[in-house]
Design a protein around this motif. Structure first.
Motif, PDB file in Angstrom:
ATOM      1  N   SER A  28      -6.395 -14.274  21.133  1.00 23.74           N
ATOM      2  CA  SER A  28      -5.883 -12.978  21.238  1.00 23.74           C
ATOM      3  C   SER A  28      -6.318 -11.869  20.137  1.00 23.74           C
ATOM      4  N   GLY A  29      -5.964 -10.745  20.638  1.00 18.99           N
ATOM      5  CA  GLY A  29      -6.478  -9.655  19.720  1.00 18.99           C
ATOM      6  C   GLY A  29      -6.148  -9.784  18.008  1.00 18.99           C
ATOM      7  N   GLY A  30      -4.928 -10.338  18.154  1.00 17.56           N
ATOM      8  CA  GLY A  30      -4.194 -10.537  16.677  1.00 17.56           C
ATOM      9  C   GLY A  30      -5.211 -11.784  16.055  1.00 17.56           C
ATOM     10  N   GLU A  31      -5.402 -12.810  16.787  1.00 15.50           N
ATOM     11  CA  GLU A  31      -6.060 -14.078  16.316  1.00 15.50           C
ATOM     12  C   GLU A  31      -7.331 -13.407  16.003  1.00 15.50           C
ATOM     13  N   GLN A  32      -7.888 -12.714  16.719  1.00 17.59           N
ATOM     14  CA  GLN A  32      -9.508 -12.360  16.306  1.00 17.59           C
ATOM     15  C   GLN A  32      -9.485 -11.660  15.324  1.00 17.59           C
ATOM     16  N   LEU A  34     -12.715  -3.699   4.699  1.00 15.69           N
ATOM     17  CA  LEU A  34     -12.022  -3.795   5.999  1.00 15.69           C
ATOM     18  C   LEU A  34     -12.008  -2.859   6.758  1.00 15.69           C
ATOM     19  N   ASP A  35     -12.377  -2.698   7.971  1.00 11.41           N
ATOM     20  CA  ASP A  35     -12.335  -1.503   8.855  1.00 11.41           C
ATOM     21  C   ASP A  35     -11.146  -1.620   9.584  1.00 11.41           C
ATOM     22  N   GLU A  36     -10.030  -1.014   9.652  1.00 11.25           N
ATOM     23  CA  GLU A  36      -8.956  -0.799  10.512  1.00 11.25           C
ATOM     24  C   GLU A  36      -8.351  -2.145  11.218  1.00 11.25           C
ATOM     25  N   PRO A  37      -7.909  -2.813  10.029  1.00  7.89           N
ATOM     26  CA  PRO A  37      -7.613  -4.470  10.433  1.00  7.89           C
ATOM     27  C   PRO A  37      -6.166  -4.220  11.397  1.00  7.89           C
ATOM     28  N   THR A  38      -5.469  -3.169  11.416  1.00  7.62           N
ATOM     29  CA  THR A  38      -4.326  -3.337  12.036  1.00  7.62           C
ATOM     30  C   THR A  38      -4.277  -2.681  13.572  1.00  7.62           C
ATOM     31  N   GLU A  39      -5.427  -2.114  13.793  1.00  4.90           N
ATOM     32  CA  GLU A  39      -5.746  -1.108  15.039  1.00  4.90           C
ATOM     33  C   GLU A  39      -5.220  -2.151  16.356  1.00  4.90           C
ATOM     34  N   GLY A  40      -4.531  -1.338  17.011  1.00  2.00           N
ATOM     35  CA  GLY A  40      -3.919  -2.045  18.017  1.00  2.00           C
ATOM     36  C   GLY A  40      -3.282  -3.404  18.369  1.00  2.00           C
ATOM     37  N   LEU A  41      -2.736  -3.659  17.236  1.00  2.00           N
ATOM     38  CA  LEU A  41      -2.154  -4.896  16.929  1.00  2.00           C
ATOM     39  C   LEU A  41      -0.424  -4.627  17.012  1.00  2.00           C
ATOM     40  N   ALA A  42       0.435  -6.048  17.311  1.00  2.00           N
ATOM     41  CA  ALA A  42       1.711  -5.746  17.366  1.00  2.00           C
ATOM     42  C   ALA A  42       2.359  -5.856  15.863  1.00  2.00           C
ATOM     43  N   PRO A  43       3.423  -5.135  15.851  1.00  2.00           N
ATOM     44  CA  PRO A  43       3.989  -5.239  14.434  1.00  2.00           C
ATOM     45  C   PRO A  43       3.995  -6.559  13.874  1.00  2.00           C
ATOM     46  N   VAL A  44       4.197  -7.602  14.435  1.00  2.00           N
ATOM     47  CA  VAL A  44       4.460  -8.873  13.386  1.00  2.00           C
ATOM     48  C   VAL A  44       3.212  -9.325  13.076  1.00  2.00           C
ATOM     49  N   ILE A  45       2.063  -8.977  13.863  1.00  2.00           N
ATOM     50  CA  ILE A  45       0.915  -9.173  13.109  1.00  2.00           C
ATOM     51  C   ILE A  45       0.381  -8.386  12.228  1.00  2.00           C
ATOM     52  N   VAL A  46       0.755  -7.064  12.330  1.00  2.00           N
ATOM     53  CA  VAL A  46       0.227  -6.017  11.246  1.00  2.00           C
ATOM     54  C   VAL A  46       1.045  -6.609   9.760  1.00  2.00           C
ATOM     55  N   GLN A  47       2.179  -7.120   9.897  1.00  2.00           N
ATOM     56  CA  GLN A  47       2.986  -7.545   8.916  1.00  2.00           C
ATOM     57  C   GLN A  47       2.305  -8.697   8.493  1.00  2.00           C
ATOM     58  N   GLN A  66      -6.019   3.868   9.542  1.00  2.00           N
ATOM     59  CA  GLN A  66      -5.381   5.115  10.219  1.00  2.00           C
ATOM     60  C   GLN A  66      -4.100   5.021   9.988  1.00  2.00           C
ATOM     61  N   ASN A  67      -3.477   3.651   9.953  1.00  2.00           N
ATOM     62  CA  ASN A  67      -2.005   3.381   9.881  1.00  2.00           C
ATOM     63  C   ASN A  67      -1.303   3.516   8.702  1.00  2.00           C
ATOM     64  N   PHE A  68      -1.129   4.787   8.342  1.00  2.00           N
ATOM     65  CA  PHE A  68      -0.677   5.183   6.914  1.00  2.00           C
ATOM     66  C   PHE A  68       0.542   4.174   6.312  1.00  2.00           C
ATOM     67  N   ARG A  69       1.466   4.321   7.215  1.00  2.00           N
ATOM     68  CA  ARG A  69       2.455   3.221   6.741  1.00  2.00           C
ATOM     69  C   ARG A  69       2.203   1.998   6.193  1.00  2.00           C
ATOM     70  N   PHE A  70       1.111   1.437   7.225  1.00  2.00           N
ATOM     71  CA  PHE A  70       0.670   0.098   6.505  1.00  2.00           C
ATOM     72  C   PHE A  70      -0.076   0.217   5.459  1.00  2.00           C
ATOM     73  N   ALA A  71      -1.118   1.102   5.062  1.00  2.00           N
ATOM     74  CA  ALA A  71      -1.807   1.536   3.998  1.00  2.00           C
ATOM     75  C   ALA A  71      -1.028   1.624   2.802  1.00  2.00           C
ATOM     76  N   ARG A  72       0.119   2.345   2.986  1.00  2.00           N
ATOM     77  CA  ARG A  72       0.941   2.831   1.833  1.00  2.00           C
ATOM     78  C   ARG A  72       1.584   1.335   1.094  1.00  2.00           C
TER      79      ARG A  72
END
Ligand SMILES: Nc1ncnc2c1ncn2[C@@H]1O[C@H](COP(=O)(O)OP(=O)(O)OP(=O)(O)O)[C@@H](O)[C@H]1O
Ligand SMILES: [Mg+2]
Lengths: 295, 238
Positions: free
Chosen positions: B140-144, B162-175, B196-202
């Motif tokens: 899956s995208g997250g596993e990849q 690391l280039d945009e590791p959270t792009e297009g992924l579900a919140p639990v995977i982002v976590q 680009q996900n500032f909330r994550f980067a923060r």
């Protein structure tokens, strides 16, 4: 006399053997073309020339240095691989970023030049090259008489193809090759010396062609023109198998050799074009080739 | 947060870069200190990916200074820059379809001592162990994305791009990716993160650079974020 479809079984098995031997050469040659195309994106028009050079080198080793078949089976491919190294380092590598057409023209030009030089220095007539003493003679298999050397060619080609397949599918080096085929930039970004990998691949392809050439020498004689006739068929084989597919090149090589042999039995008039007919059908139905990944 | 060190782990000065004739980086300046996590922010097309590609050498037409622990990388071919100690996780993930999960994982050669063992990596990413014989791109995208990150942890490099590791992924995977980043950070890894996900980067970064039109237009520390939130949001168009 035993018959099959109204034809003597000896005639059928004889043509099948010829088909299998031709297929052994198709497989070795299209395998080399496929790995070169897969990684370098180069359509190596010098492949037939490298095959011819393998045979010529073996012949020269014998007549000039009195080095026989067995050492030549290793030496001639190595020598042609080193010639491949020079071609890749001196010319080909400058063309990687460009359209395929440039490297195709370069290798085509080199092929014409080398063949011309060979014809000049060597004469166009075929020179005989005897099989090694160990492999002369025939065995009677009951349904057919098998010249031992021809059986050896089939086995040697199978072993070579299988070894290359194992190298590519089962080793770390093979994993680099497969990965670089997909995304060579990223493989470099992991610290792999991809330029060296490209050189090695071209040498491997050229060496395989030369190995086929040495194996062919006792069967077809040694002549500067022996490669140019064969290479067109081999390109058709690669197209049918799918450009860049390793297993595709091997399987298609043997299969089309056999098909050609069978056609000689049942409809001899078509035997010289049957491979091209298959190619045309495959191009219409499955342009990426039988084993190619659809783009 | 670590104290700024006189010799940054990664120093980028006046970096210019081109795709053919198209000039996309116009003098980028970035410092990343040992053990620090720095995030590059910016809208689409600002030049974040191009900056990472210029650092690795994948963007070949480049000028300026790129120093890794004081060693100049700009004249080096990509594979030597990597061997100098860079672990790169590209934007498109770059999982190889012709390789199994395990082969993808062990593909990058070691560039230094001290990388994780395969067993440690499987402990960090248990799904990858379960799927180790699958074709890489069947994940899956997250596993990849996990695989793309896991892949470079073995090689011993101490600078992670690391280039945009959270792009297009579900919140639990982002976590989950956030947890992994914090683990890496705790182990002393230096991280340059494009996000680009500032909330994550923060949640993970010590400092931020904001890029626009191929330049760094702003710089702030994690402590300055609350006061600057409004202006940042206009800069990033979020
Ligand atoms: N392969 C390419 N060829 C030509 N121009 C390119 C190429 N890749 C990117 N660009 C251009 O370079 C500029 C910077 O792109 P880049 O990919 O670095 O932006 P980015 O900040 O990573 O954007 P995103 O957030 O969308 O990933 C853009 O104007 C883009 O159109
Ligand atoms: Mg980007």
């Amino acid at each position: 006399m035993t018959t099959l479809f109204g034809l003597p079984i000896q005639a059928i098995s004889g043509q099948l053997l010829i088909g299998l031997i031709n297929g052994s050469f198709y497989a070795l040659l299209s395998l080399g073309l496929a790995i070169i195309f897969g990684l370098l994106r180069v359509i190596n028009f010098a492949h037939g020339t490298q095959y011819m050079l393998g045979a010529v080198t073996a012949w020269l080793l014998l007549t000039v240095l009195n080095i026989g078949f067995w050492p030549s089976l290793v030496l001639a491919p190595l020598i042609v691989a080193v010639a491949g190294l020079l071609i890749e380092r001196l010319f080909l590598r400058y063309l990687y970023g460009l359209d395929h057409l440039y490297s195709l023209l370069l290798t085509f030009g080199l092929a014409l030049m080398i063949e011309g030089l060979m014809r000049d220095g060597f004469g166009a007539a075929g020179k005989p090259y005897s099989p090694p003493a160990l492999l002369t003679g025939v065995v009677n298999l009951g349904f057919m008489i098998l010249p031992i050397y021809r059986g050896f060619v089939v086995v040697a080609s199978l072993i070579a193809c299988l070894s290359v397949w194992l190298l590519i599918e089962k080793t770390k080096l093979g994993a680099y090759l497969r990965a670089a085929t997909e995304n060579s930039g990223l493989v470099q970004a992991f610290g792999v010396n991809v330029p060296k990998l490209l050189t090695f691949t071209y040498m491997l392809g050229a060496g395989l062609a030369a190995l086929a050439g040495v194996l062919a020498a006792p069967i077809y004689q040694v002549s500067p023109l022996m490669g140019s006739n064969l290479i067109i068929i081999v390109f058709a084989v690669v197209v049918v198998g799918g450009m860049g597919s390793i297993m595709g090149a091997i399987v298609t090589g043997y299969a089309l050799g056999l098909l050609e042999g069978l056609t000689k039995v049942f409809y001899p008039q078509a035997s010289s074009i049957v491979i091209f007919v298959v190619m045309a059908i495959v191009l219409l139905v499955r342009p990426a080739g039988l084993f190619g990944r659809e783009a | 947060m670590t104290e700024p060190h006189p010799l940054p782990h990664l120093q980028v000065r006046g970096l210019n870069g081109w795709y053919g004739e198209s000039h996309v980086l116009h003098g980028v300046d970035i410092d990343v200190h040992e053990g620090e996590t720095v995030t590059l922010l910016g809208r689409n097309g600002a030049g974040k990916t191009s900056t990472l590609r210029a650092i690795t050498g994948l963007l070949k037409k480049r000028e300026g200074v790129i120093k890794l622990k004081g060693r100049d990388l700009i004249g080096l071919p990509t594979y030597q820059a990597a061997r100098a100690g860079i672990a790169y996780v590209p934007e498109e993930r770059g999982i190889f379809a012709g390789l199994s999960v395990a082969e993808n994982l062990t593909l990058p050669p070691k560039v230094a001592e001290g990388g994780m063992s395969v067993a440690e990596i499987y402990r960090l990413f248990p799904n990858l162990e379960e799927r180790r014989n699958s074709q890489g791109t069947k994940l899956s995208g997250g596993e990849q994305q996990m695989l793309a990150m896991a892949r470079v942890l073995r090689n011993g490099a101490r600078l992670l791009l690391l280039d945009e590791p959270t792009e297009g992924l579900a919140p639990v995977i982002v976590q989950r990716i956030g947890e992994v980043l914090r683990t890496l950070k705790a182990s002393g890894m230096t991280i340059l993160l494009v996000e680009q996900n500032f909330r994550f980067a923060r949640k993970v970064a010590d400092r931020f650079y904001v890029m626009e039109h191929g330049r760094v237009v702003d710089h702030l520390t994690a402590a300055e974020v609350p006061d600057r939130l409004a202006s940042l949001q206009t800069q990033l168009g979020v």
